[in-house]
Design a protein around this motif. Structure first.
Motif, PDB file in Angstrom:
ATOM      1  N   GLN A  66      36.024  38.544  32.161  1.00 54.60           N
ATOM      2  CA  GLN A  66      34.724  38.815  32.800  1.00 54.60           C
ATOM      3  C   GLN A  66      33.586  38.620  31.800  1.00 54.60           C
ATOM      4  N   LEU A  67      33.795  39.057  30.554  1.00 49.54           N
ATOM      5  CA  LEU A  67      32.742  38.928  29.537  1.00 49.54           C
ATOM      6  C   LEU A  67      32.533  37.467  29.135  1.00 49.54           C
ATOM      7  N   LEU A  68      33.630  36.709  29.039  1.00 53.70           N
ATOM      8  CA  LEU A  68      33.489  35.292  28.668  1.00 53.70           C
ATOM      9  C   LEU A  68      32.631  34.556  29.699  1.00 53.70           C
ATOM     10  N   LYS A  69      32.726  35.000  30.960  1.00 54.80           N
ATOM     11  CA  LYS A  69      31.937  34.340  32.019  1.00 54.80           C
ATOM     12  C   LYS A  69      30.442  34.519  31.800  1.00 54.80           C
ATOM     13  N   VAL A  70      30.048  35.607  31.092  1.00 52.58           N
ATOM     14  CA  VAL A  70      28.617  35.786  30.802  1.00 52.58           C
ATOM     15  C   VAL A  70      28.343  35.503  29.313  1.00 52.58           C
ATOM     16  N   ASP A  71      29.210  34.678  28.735  1.00 51.06           N
ATOM     17  CA  ASP A  71      29.049  34.189  27.354  1.00 51.06           C
ATOM     18  C   ASP A  71      29.052  35.307  26.308  1.00 51.06           C
ATOM     19  N   ILE A  72      29.917  36.316  26.524  1.00 51.03           N
ATOM     20  CA  ILE A  72      30.101  37.354  25.495  1.00 51.03           C
ATOM     21  C   ILE A  72      31.537  37.253  24.996  1.00 51.03           C
TER      22      ILE A  72
END
Ligand SMILES: Cc1cc2nc3c(=O)[nH]c(=O)nc-3n(C[C@H](O)[C@H](O)[C@H](O)COP(=O)(O)OP(=O)(O)OC[C@H]3O[C@@H](n4cnc5c(N)ncnc54)[C@H](O)[C@@H]3O)c2cc1C
Length: 338
Positions: A140-146
């Motif tokens: 989920q975080l990778l989807k918002v570039d974290i």
């Protein structure tokens, strides 16, 4: 033990529960008897209220996150098992980024299994509920570039269990990322900083205090998601021999001192169980020392907790006989001893 008052309280709170419920499906080992009561909670207020209710009615409880570091007794658990699935997270805009310490492990040499991403300065703090699974959170975080969780890729833990155990992936410890956490402690919610946890190898102060992690504020990286995704994929591939129906690595790796004294080429306990003790593949009942990774015991189908305990004891016995070392187990036993 009478559960009547607790049952009435949970009912009035709208928290559903089951009686005489199998615990095994809530663990990665898929082993264990029944809980007198079991509830699955979906939010932090539910987690908070359930624990307060148990305390006020003097009913023992145990929180299970991913159930990936526990062996549940064949006799089950007397009390309430709380399955924590609280999974919200939010970015804390404008939060101050603190200086964090790494779990210093002078006595354990971690192997260079993957190369971490280059450290970047643009940090962000994310407040995360304790019941979310690490792989779900990472995606989920990778989807918002974290990024920042890639070294824990594929570990079936929750944020709460990862904090309790100070989970490690390659050379990174989960506690290294914690700026603050919100704990439920003696009925009160309190904010604590990283220092409070006294993180060490497979250790946090929660082992003593038995406080509950409600949420954690993690210091992560804004950006690098493409590289993080690739690294996570590479890491998962390297770990593909680890059996999923297990509770992870059974024992601590050797300390530097032990490795040097014995003259082994690696501190890996899997190497010792395989090459020194010759126990890889040994089976008792439905439990087997994994052919893929000898530091893991796997449930081949119908293993009981007793089968697993017998295998653990056999490894400990052989280790003591052949090397003089008393092995320390990484996994936790839940419920009445068989
Ligand atoms: C296939 C596999 C691979 C693994 N790989 C690794 C690895 O690379 N590195 C590693 O360190 N471990 C690994 N493990 C072990 C395990 O995933 C970790 O120890 C993890 O930290 C356990 O988290 P959990 O949520 O599953 O905890 P659980 O097993 O559910 O619980 C463990 C302990 O934490 C407590 N706890 C859980 N949630 C909370 C909470 N909210 N507040 C307070 N206490 C809580 C429980 O009560 C219990 O005492 C692996 C396990 C498996 C099955």
């Amino acid at each position: 033990m009478s559960y009547q008052a607790l049952i009435e309280r949970l009912t009035s709170l709208g928290i559903s529960f089951q009686r005489d419920c199998p615990i095994a499906p809530h663990t990665t080992f898929r082993i264990g008897g029944e809980a007198d009561l079991l509830c699955v909670i979906e939010s932090l207020p539910e987690l908070h209220d359930t624990i307060i209710a148990c305390n006020s009615h003097h009913i023992p409880y145990k929180i299970i996150g991913g159930g990936s570091n526990i062996l549940v007794s064949d006799k089950g658990y007397r009390g309430l098992i709380i399955i924590n699935k609280a999974k919200d997270w939010e970015i804390l805009e404008d939060a101050e980024i603190p200086e964090l310490k790494s779990t210093a492990l002078a006595r354990h040499r971690a192997e260079d299994v993957v190369t971490p991403l280059e450290e970047r300065q643009n940090k962000v703090i994310v407040r995360i509920a304790s019941g979310i699974k690490i792989p779900t959170l990472m995606n989920q975080l990778l989807k918002v570039d974290i990024s920042g969780l890639e070294l824990f890729a594929g570990i079936p833990a929750t944020v709460g269990g990862a904090t309790y155990m100070n989970m490690h992936g390659a050379k990174l410890f989960f506690g290294d990322l914690i700026a603050q956490a919100q704990l439920l402690s003696n009925g009160e919610v309190k904010n604590v900083s990283q220092e409070y946890f006294q993180f060490d190898y497979d250790y946090s102060i929660l082992h003593e205090t038995q406080e509950t992690v409600l949420s954690c504020d993690l210091v992560l990286t804004q950006g690098q998601s493409k590289e993080a995704k690739a690294l996570a994929k590479e890491w998962i591939m390297k770990k593909k021999n680890q059996p999923q129906r297990s509770a992870g690595c059974l024992f601590h790796n050797l300390t530097n001192e032990q490795q040097e004294k014995l003259g082994y080429p690696t501190p890996s306990i899997g190497y010792v169980i395989d090459k020194v003790l010759g126990l890889k593949g040994k089976t008792i009942g439905g439990a087997k020392i994994s052919e893929g990774h000898a530091a893991f015991i796997e449930n081949t189908g119908k293993a009981t907790a007793e089968d697993v305990l017998k295998l653990i004891n056999e490894i400990k016995k052989q280790m003591l006989l052949k090397t003089g070392i008393v092995l320390q187990s990484e996994i936790e036993f839940v419920g009445e001893l068989n």
